[in-house]
Design an enzyme around this catalytic site. Structure first.
Site, PDB file in Angstrom:
ATOM      1  N   GLU B  49       0.788  -0.941  -0.019  1.00  0.00           N
ATOM      2  CA  GLU B  49       0.164   0.311  -0.080  1.00  0.00           C
ATOM      3  C   GLU B  49       1.296   1.131   0.042  1.00  0.00           C
ATOM      4  O   GLU B  49       1.773   1.271   0.818  1.00  0.00           O
ATOM      5  CB  GLU B  49      -0.823   0.359   0.798  1.00  0.00           C
ATOM      6  CG  GLU B  49      -2.001  -0.984   1.628  1.00  0.00           C
ATOM      7  CD  GLU B  49      -2.135  -0.644   2.979  1.00  0.00           C
ATOM      8  OE1 GLU B  49      -2.317   0.288   3.594  1.00  0.00           O
ATOM      9  OE2 GLU B  49      -3.641  -1.188   3.475  1.00  0.00           O
ATOM     10  N   ASP B  60      -4.768   8.641  11.492  1.00  0.00           N
ATOM     11  CA  ASP B  60      -3.472   8.108  11.581  1.00  0.00           C
ATOM     12  C   ASP B  60      -3.160   8.316  13.326  1.00  0.00           C
ATOM     13  O   ASP B  60      -3.239   9.751  13.477  1.00  0.00           O
ATOM     14  CB  ASP B  60      -2.747   8.553  11.072  1.00  0.00           C
ATOM     15  CG  ASP B  60      -2.272   8.187   9.371  1.00  0.00           C
ATOM     16  OD1 ASP B  60      -2.141   6.564   9.305  1.00  0.00           O
ATOM     17  OD2 ASP B  60      -2.992   8.214   8.670  1.00  0.00           O
TER      18      ASP B  60
END
Lengths: 415, 265
Positions: B49, B60
């Site tokens: 990815e 995140d």
């Protein structure tokens, strides 16, 4: 008084109406939910609870009671004739949200969402704050209702709004300085969203402006509609007519959307949002999202935002911590595109001029945020001339800004 | 037919989980990230990815936030994403892109899909785009033959899982825990339940992400999921030990996903 009427006899601000977004929260192409799937359940729960509550006479009565007996509504409408001499001689009226408990319009939305938090059976509230007004209002409502409160605030803002940090702590909130990114309001929202996705079962995110994923924009707007509904009735009562224009500052845009909605079906009333022009649009250091941004997604909604050509959010700047935000509520984007509202900007210097002018001509110290609306009104007044009638949303009081103002005007050097 | 179907056909045939490794493009530099990603492929990642560094990464944790900051400060531009994907593909690796939605929207959804496909990318993982808002992307991915990897979460209702998997191709990304990205000591019990709930709605492979950092954890996840997705641990290794670090971790994890038979074999 029926459940569908307020004390002013106007329709219930929580009732559904033609200006609501579609069922997925879209105002034209704006709004919606550009959010992680992990938070969609919480947004669905909030939507369902709000949709029930807004039709529940018990909820609307309790909300109205808190606004009246706790926040001090209705807030006054004050004519400002000495200030108006500098506005081309137009008549200028101030909607005094600065007189609400906690010193700004923010308390309206906070009381509504805190009631919803209780209804959802959640015990913990998180919030973001820029200038600290929303953080103080949230800490206040949590103290009132016995909820745990955590406020995220950019580190830069904790420094320029130290007094509000102290107020939040006194009220029992935990204040977490956010050290990531630009360390201002945008990053405080990022950090609050990270907390929310981690603790969503127990926690309500009490968002402070009419932005974010659906249902926040419509819900926050409706909690603030009382500003516009009161102001319209008061304006008619004092002048026998409607204003030519309504001016309000726009950061995320909650006070503006609240007052605009009192007049949205009055086509003769211009709705004018004043964005922060910072050091001047040409310097790039500003927060004029609607005037100089472009559509994109940030913090859960499609709306105008300040971004570079790669879609990276760019940093906003304003002397006012509460307007220092690169996004804006999605309904404002729609009102801009449809032409129902117009958006201008006022620079730091123009806002600070208006800040001092209102203080010296009317004995009212406005928030620096609201001073942008006043600066806009000075220009609108010149354009309208002596026959003009202006309504300005004085969204907050300026006590919190005294350190910034003293530095700006050099008061510390004089003493 | 999804672009990733041959990959999962093979891992199922081999009776193991697939290993998916994440790193942001441009981290620590554009060339450096291409080298790191190729190292991950060499050492056993079945798929990488390639992340798009973004100014407001709300999903995140601190490790990936810091990596994105590093990449942006080093001057990462969106066009560098496509050269990075191309570097992986030309070295024989498989790559999908993981990105917050605004960079794609700003670039132009169809143009982004076109350029990603031209670079050899196989699909897109969209952590803040739900299918409800994804009409443009669904059309563009169909036009350019890219896989659409949407996410499901422990908080997703049955109705939302059904809607999400119906819009997905390639695989479904199951976020194992409620929270932001970051390595965790325990993967969490919610992961297995979420995978089971998702399987009831789809035959697509299911990858589990958020928190894995060791071979033992990879083996545990591979016992109930089709793919093990590792992000923050790779970023940490890259920061501390460069290419050798990510290669060593990829090798450990690749061994882990082979220790335990995949539930669908």
């Amino acid at each position: 008084m029926s459940a569908q009427e307020t004390s002013t006899g106007a329709p219930d601000p929580n009732a559904a109406g033609p200006h609501d977004p579609d069922e997925r929260g879209h105002f034209g192409p704006y709004g919606g939910r550009f959010m992680p799937e992990a938070l969609i359940g919480a947004l669905d729960e909030l939507s369902a609870e709000y949709d029930k509550a807004r039709l529940d006479p018990e909820f609307t009565a309790e909300f109205a009671r808190l606004l009246r007996d706790y926040a001090g509504r209705p807030s006054l409408l004050t004519e400002a004739p000495r200030f108006a001499e500098h506005a081309g001689g137009a008549r200028v009226f101030l909607k005094r949200e600065d007189l609400n408990h906690t010193g700004s319009h923010k308390i309206n939305n906070v009381l509504g969402q805190a009631l919803l938090t209780k209804r959802m059976g959640k015990q913990r509230v998180i919030a973001e704050t820029g200038a600290g007004q929303h953080g103080v209002a949230t800490a206040t409502a949590c103290a009132l209702m016995g909820l745990d409160c955590v406020v995220y605030m950019g580190e830069v803002d904790t420094e320029r709004q130290a007094l509000n940090v102290a107020r939040m702590k006194l009220l029992g909130a935990e204040v977490i300085p956010v050290k990531s990114g630009s360390r201002t309001l945008k990053d405080a929202i990022n950090e609050a969203l990270r907390d929310w996705v981690t603790n969503v079962d127990t926690t309500h995110y009490l968002l402070g402006t009419a932005a974010g994923g659906h249902p926040f924009p419509v819900m926050v707007r409706n909690f603030h509609k009382v500003i516009g509904m009161e102001a319209r009735a008061q304006f008619l009562d004092q002048t026998g007519r409607l204003p030519d224009a309504v001016a309000a500052c726009v950061g995320g845009g909650s006070n503006a959307i609240g007052i605009f909605h009192g007049f949205i079906d009055d086509p003769g009333v211009r709705l004018v949002g004043i964005e922060p022009g910072g050091k001047g649009i040409e310097t790039g250091e500003h927060g004029a999202t609607l005037g100089h941004g472009s559509p994109g997604t940030l913090h859960g909604a499609m709306s105008y935002l300040l971004q570079d050509e790669d879609g990276q959010t760019t940093e906003a700047y304003s002397i006012s911590a509460g307007l220092d935000y690169p996004g804006v509520g999605p309904e404002h984007s729609w009102l801009k595109d449809t032409g129902r509202a117009e958006y201008r900007s006022a620079t730091d210097d123009e806002a600070m001029h208006a800040f001092r002018l209102l203080s010296r001509t009317e004995g009212i110290i406005p928030a620096i945020e609201s001073s942008h609306a006043l600066a806009g009104a000075l220009k609108l007044g010149q354009e309208l001339g002596p026959d003009g009638y202006l309504l300005v949303n004085l969204s907050g009081r300026g006590d919190k800004d005294m350190d910034t103002a003293a530095k700006y005007f050099g008061f510390y050097e004089e003493s | 037919m999804g672009r990733l179907d041959p990959l999962f056909a093979r891992t199922r045939e081999e009776g193991r989980g697939a290993l998916i490794g994440y790193l942001p493009a441009g981290f620590p530099t554009v060339d450096g990230s291409a080298e790191l990603l190729r190292g991950m492929v060499d050492a056993g990642c079945d798929l990488v990815e390639v992340g798009v560094p973004y100014s407001d990464p709300v999903m995140d944790g601190p490790v990936i936030q810091a990596a994105a900051d590093t990449a942006l400060r080093a001057g990462f531009r969106l066009r560098d994403l496509f050269t990075t994907v191309e570097a992986v593909a030309s070295a024989g690796g498989r790559a999908v892109v993981m990105t917050y939605w605004n960079p794609v929207f700003r670039y132009g959804v169809d143009a982004f899909a076109r350029d990603l496909a031209a670079a050899g990318g196989l699909g897109l993982i969209t952590p803040d785009l739900i299918p409800d808002e994804g009409a443009d992307w669904i059309a563009a991915s169909a036009a350019h033959d890219l896989d659409r990897i949407f996410l499901v979460a422990p908080s997703s209702s049955e109705e939302r899982i059904a809607l999400t998997v119906a819009a997905s191709s390639g695989f479904v990304y199951a976020t194992a825990v409620m929270g932001v990205t970051g390595a965790r000591d325990q993967v969490g019990t919610s992961a297995e339940g979420l995978v089971a709930r998702t399987r009831a709605h789809t035959a697509l492979p299911i990858g589990v992400g958020l928190g894995v950092r060791s071979g033992a954890q990879a083996a545990e996840v591979a016992s109930f999921a089709d793919a093990v997705i590792v992000g923050s641990a790779f970023v940490t290794k890259a920061t501390e030990h460069g290419v050798e670090g990510v290669r060593a971790l990829a090798a450990e994890l690749a061994e882990g996903v082979r220790k335990s038979p995949s539930t669908i074999g």
